[in-house]
Scaffold this active site. Sequence first.
Site, short mmCIF file in Angstrom:
data_model
loop_
_atom_site.label_atom_id
_atom_site.label_comp_id
_atom_site.label_asym_id
_atom_site.label_seq_id
_atom_site.Cartn_x
_atom_site.Cartn_y
_atom_site.Cartn_z
CB ILE A 116 34.52 47.75 -33.07
CG1 ILE A 116 34.58 46.91 -32.22
CG2 ILE A 116 34.65 49.13 -33.71
CD1 ILE A 116 33.59 47.56 -30.83
CE LYS A 117 26.05 49.19 -37.39
NZ LYS A 117 24.74 50.30 -37.52
CB ILE A 118 34.79 50.81 -38.44
CG1 ILE A 118 35.56 49.63 -38.06
CG2 ILE A 118 35.84 51.80 -38.94
CD1 ILE A 118 36.51 50.41 -36.92
CG LEU B 99 27.86 48.47 -28.55
CD1 LEU B 99 28.66 48.22 -27.79
CD2 LEU B 99 27.20 49.74 -28.21
CB THR C 236 23.29 49.91 -31.69
OG1 THR C 236 24.50 49.66 -31.05
CG2 THR C 236 22.67 49.04 -30.56
#
Length: 268
Positions: A91-93, A61, A27
């Site tokens: 975790i998307k960075i 996310l 997402t």
Amino acid sequence: MKIYVDTADIEEIKTAFAWGIVDGVTTNPSLIKKAVKKYKKGLKEYIKEILKIAGKTPVSLEIISVKEKEMYEQAVTLYEMFSTKENNIVIKIPINIAEDKEDTTHYDALKVINKLAKKKIPVNCTLIMTPEQSLLAAKAGASYVSPFAGRIDDDLRKRAGREFEKTDYHEADGIMIEDVLVHDKGIVSGVDLVEQTQHMLRTYKYNTQVIAASVRNARQVRELALIGADIATIPFSVLNEMIHHHKTFEGLKAFTNDIVPEYEKLFE
Ligand code: G3P
């Protein structure tokens, strides 16, 4: 090739999982924005439901801050808020931090990725447009990198002066203009970006998985599979496109028209 579904729409996620073809979900804030109209519960409950449907498969996310300290804190908050016994949150960075009010671009995302990696929080480093961005993210400890194939194609088509719809096919081997190959620092297409990225990471035996992202059409998915992409994250509309063919559709109509009553009786 693993297939992730690139959507925050719970109905699409449910359907794709029910088909038995999904290995994960990605997402981003834009996809959440699209899905927001549909959910009736609070966003927290909605995301928990996505994680439940995904089971053991990873769900990415994204954090929303563009400041280093806040990025780290948000990553930890998201990780703790949504950790499940399946441990499937990623975790998307973004690889670099957007310009601030003073118009300065910050390059501290790697520091955040490294701190998270040390805490064993898996990171999907996103908005990747070059193999070297991936190399740095992998070295910093990202579990995944997401090269944006479609957006590179958009950029190359613009440079080539082409009119295009985002979902149009773009040649994996690039566009020639008067015997000159259109490229972005040696990258000739989104598929090429994924291939070079993966080649680089495999050469040095990083465990980082490559998620081909910003996927726009079925033929691009085929080409990603042919170059051996680890993972492609695919919008639901493209999954549908992968199934559809006009001759399949036409053939099914003809078979249906030919059903004799005795055959139909077998099913009564
Ligand atoms: O996975 C990244 C993706 O959601 C971005 O896709 O089509 O907006 O470039 P797109």
